[in-house]
Design a protein around this motif. Structure first.
Motif, PDB file in Angstrom:
ATOM      1  N   PHE A  59       0.825  -1.210   0.000  1.00 34.01           N
ATOM      2  CA  PHE A  59       0.000   0.000   0.000  1.00 34.01           C
ATOM      3  C   PHE A  59       0.859   1.260   0.000  1.00 34.01           C
ATOM      4  N   SER A  60       1.935   1.262   0.760  1.00 34.50           N
ATOM      5  CA  SER A  60       2.779   2.456   0.826  1.00 34.50           C
ATOM      6  C   SER A  60       3.519   2.694  -0.483  1.00 34.50           C
ATOM      7  N   LEU A  61       3.895   1.642  -1.189  1.00 37.09           N
ATOM      8  CA  LEU A  61       4.577   1.806  -2.469  1.00 37.09           C
ATOM      9  C   LEU A  61       3.656   2.390  -3.530  1.00 37.09           C
ATOM     10  N   HIS A  62       2.391   2.037  -3.458  1.00 41.70           N
ATOM     11  CA  HIS A  62       1.440   2.482  -4.466  1.00 41.70           C
ATOM     12  C   HIS A  62       0.677   3.739  -4.072  1.00 41.70           C
ATOM     13  N   ALA A  63       0.903   4.247  -2.897  1.00 36.12           N
ATOM     14  CA  ALA A  63       0.142   5.408  -2.411  1.00 36.12           C
ATOM     15  C   ALA A  63       0.423   6.659  -3.232  1.00 36.12           C
ATOM     16  N   ASP A  64       1.647   6.799  -3.736  1.00 36.03           N
ATOM     17  CA  ASP A  64       1.997   8.004  -4.476  1.00 36.03           C
ATOM     18  C   ASP A  64       1.721   7.901  -5.968  1.00 36.03           C
ATOM     19  N   GLU A  65       1.343   6.718  -6.476  1.00 28.55           N
ATOM     20  CA  GLU A  65       1.067   6.569  -7.900  1.00 28.55           C
ATOM     21  C   GLU A  65      -0.235   7.270  -8.247  1.00 28.55           C
ATOM     22  N   PRO A  66      -0.292   7.891  -9.431  1.00 28.07           N
ATOM     23  CA  PRO A  66      -1.569   8.461  -9.867  1.00 28.07           C
ATOM     24  C   PRO A  66      -2.597   7.337 -10.028  1.00 28.07           C
ATOM     25  N   HIS A  67      -3.825   7.686 -10.038  1.00 25.72           N
ATOM     26  CA  HIS A  67      -4.908   6.709 -10.121  1.00 25.72           C
ATOM     27  C   HIS A  67      -5.178   6.329 -11.571  1.00 25.72           C
ATOM     28  N   LYS A  68      -4.192   5.729 -12.219  1.00 28.70           N
ATOM     29  CA  LYS A  68      -4.354   5.265 -13.590  1.00 28.70           C
ATOM     30  C   LYS A  68      -5.187   3.994 -13.577  1.00 28.70           C
ATOM     31  N   ARG A  69      -5.991   3.842 -14.590  1.00 25.68           N
ATOM     32  CA  ARG A  69      -6.838   2.665 -14.685  1.00 25.68           C
ATOM     33  C   ARG A  69      -6.716   2.077 -16.084  1.00 25.68           C
ATOM     34  N   VAL A  70      -6.274   0.851 -16.169  1.00 26.24           N
ATOM     35  CA  VAL A  70      -6.278   0.151 -17.445  1.00 26.24           C
ATOM     36  C   VAL A  70      -7.678  -0.438 -17.594  1.00 26.24           C
ATOM     37  N   LEU A  71      -8.423   0.087 -18.548  1.00 24.98           N
ATOM     38  CA  LEU A  71      -9.801  -0.348 -18.748  1.00 24.98           C
ATOM     39  C   LEU A  71      -9.871  -1.587 -19.627  1.00 24.98           C
ATOM     40  N   MET A  72      -8.913  -1.697 -20.535  1.00 26.01           N
ATOM     41  CA  MET A  72      -8.924  -2.821 -21.458  1.00 26.01           C
ATOM     42  C   MET A  72      -7.507  -3.053 -21.954  1.00 26.01           C
ATOM     43  N   ASP A  73      -7.080  -4.302 -21.955  1.00 29.47           N
ATOM     44  CA  ASP A  73      -5.778  -4.679 -22.489  1.00 29.47           C
ATOM     45  C   ASP A  73      -5.890  -6.128 -22.933  1.00 29.47           C
ATOM     46  N   LYS A  74      -6.398  -6.318 -24.153  1.00 29.90           N
ATOM     47  CA  LYS A  74      -6.621  -7.679 -24.635  1.00 29.90           C
ATOM     48  C   LYS A  74      -6.779  -7.688 -26.146  1.00 29.90           C
ATOM     49  N   GLU A  75      -6.861  -8.899 -26.676  1.00 31.69           N
ATOM     50  CA  GLU A  75      -7.119  -9.062 -28.101  1.00 31.69           C
ATOM     51  C   GLU A  75      -8.588  -9.424 -28.279  1.00 31.69           C
ATOM     52  N   ILE A  76      -9.224  -8.782 -29.231  1.00 30.71           N
ATOM     53  CA  ILE A  76     -10.626  -9.066 -29.541  1.00 30.71           C
ATOM     54  C   ILE A  76     -10.720  -9.472 -31.001  1.00 30.71           C
ATOM     55  N   GLU A  77     -11.828 -10.080 -31.364  1.00 31.88           N
ATOM     56  CA  GLU A  77     -12.078 -10.401 -32.766  1.00 31.88           C
ATOM     57  C   GLU A  77     -13.388  -9.759 -33.186  1.00 31.88           C
ATOM     58  N   VAL A  78     -13.350  -9.110 -34.346  1.00 32.76           N
ATOM     59  CA  VAL A  78     -14.543  -8.484 -34.903  1.00 32.76           C
ATOM     60  C   VAL A  78     -14.877  -9.218 -36.202  1.00 32.76           C
ATOM     61  N   PRO A  79     -15.982  -9.954 -36.226  1.00 33.13           N
ATOM     62  CA  PRO A  79     -16.361 -10.684 -37.441  1.00 33.13           C
ATOM     63  C   PRO A  79     -16.659  -9.741 -38.607  1.00 33.13           C
ATOM     64  N   PHE A  80     -16.538 -10.254 -39.824  1.00 32.91           N
ATOM     65  CA  PHE A  80     -16.856  -9.436 -41.001  1.00 32.91           C
ATOM     66  C   PHE A  80     -18.307  -8.992 -40.934  1.00 32.91           C
ATOM     67  N   SER A  81     -18.553  -7.794 -41.444  1.00 33.40           N
ATOM     68  CA  SER A  81     -19.891  -7.174 -41.489  1.00 33.40           C
ATOM     69  C   SER A  81     -20.498  -6.946 -40.107  1.00 33.40           C
ATOM     70  N   GLU A  82     -19.652  -6.851 -39.065  1.00 34.93           N
ATOM     71  CA  GLU A  82     -20.139  -6.590 -37.710  1.00 34.93           C
ATOM     72  C   GLU A  82     -19.266  -5.543 -37.031  1.00 34.93           C
ATOM     73  N   SER A  83     -19.651  -5.200 -35.809  1.00 33.89           N
ATOM     74  CA  SER A  83     -18.832  -4.296 -35.000  1.00 33.89           C
ATOM     75  C   SER A  83     -18.802  -4.819 -33.568  1.00 33.89           C
ATOM     76  N   LYS A  84     -17.808  -4.368 -32.812  1.00 37.49           N
ATOM     77  CA  LYS A  84     -17.707  -4.660 -31.376  1.00 37.49           C
ATOM     78  C   LYS A  84     -17.660  -3.328 -30.665  1.00 37.49           C
ATOM     79  N   GLU A  85     -18.421  -3.231 -29.578  1.00 37.67           N
ATOM     80  CA  GLU A  85     -18.519  -1.985 -28.826  1.00 37.67           C
ATOM     81  C   GLU A  85     -18.208  -2.228 -27.362  1.00 37.67           C
ATOM     82  N   PHE A  86     -17.556  -1.251 -26.762  1.00 37.23           N
ATOM     83  CA  PHE A  86     -17.239  -1.290 -25.338  1.00 37.23           C
ATOM     84  C   PHE A  86     -17.577   0.070 -24.765  1.00 37.23           C
ATOM     85  N   HIS A  87     -18.078   0.111 -23.548  1.00 42.01           N
ATOM     86  CA  HIS A  87     -18.403   1.404 -22.952  1.00 42.01           C
ATOM     87  C   HIS A  87     -17.917   1.457 -21.507  1.00 42.01           C
ATOM     88  N   PHE A  88     -17.599   2.692 -21.082  1.00 40.14           N
ATOM     89  CA  PHE A  88     -17.061   2.930 -19.755  1.00 40.14           C
ATOM     90  C   PHE A  88     -17.680   4.191 -19.171  1.00 40.14           C
TER      91      PHE A  88
END
Length: 137
Positions: free
Chosen positions: A11-40
């Motif tokens: 906790f003390s090591l991370h107390a001074d870090e800014p509050h960064k948030r990784v919302l997404m870090d992955k591989e996705i697949e989008v099929p042809f003629s479609e879309s993929k949506e994500f919301h935050f």
């Protein structure tokens, strides 16, 4: 007792870090003629999005990418004129950064409607970082 001290040190090591948030870090697949949506939903405070993606698959390895708030997402979805925060057409990779308004929901769309035969794989990373942070990684 050891676990207690590990937690205290952690906790003390991370107390001074800014509050960064990784919302997404992955591989996705989008099929042809479609879309993929994500919301935050954006928490209180002054934030900005920072992200990147890289596409593979298909003849040109390309994808359309949109980032927008909820109002503009509804307009886009309903085929009305809209104003995206980010719009990248037929890109194999992209980077983006834009301010996010607290209390708003933001939508990220990977659109592969133009492709009639090729699925796309996309490695995507989206972070929410404090507005005054000069996050360079």
């Amino acid at each position: 007792v050891c676990i207690f001290w590990v937690l205290i040190i952690s906790f003390s090591l991370h107390a001074d870090e800014p509050h960064k948030r990784v919302l997404m870090d992955k591989e996705i697949e989008v099929p042809f003629s479609e879309s993929k949506e994500f919301h935050f939903l954006i928490p209180e405070g002054k934030w900005k999005f920072k992200g990147e993606f890289k596409t593979s698959g298909g003849m040109n390895d390309d994808i359309d990418f949109l980032a927008m708030n909820q109002e503009n997402y509804v307009k886009w979805y309903s085929h009305y004129n809209f104003t995206p925060a980010v719009k990248l057409n037929r890109k194999t990779e992209g980077k983006f950064k834009f301010k996010a308004e607290s209390g708003q929901t933001y939508y990220f769309v990977f659109d592969n409607f133009f492709s009639t035969v090729s699925n796309k794989k996309i490695k995507v990373k989206i972070k929410l970082i404090p507005e005054d942070d000069d996050d360079e990684d």
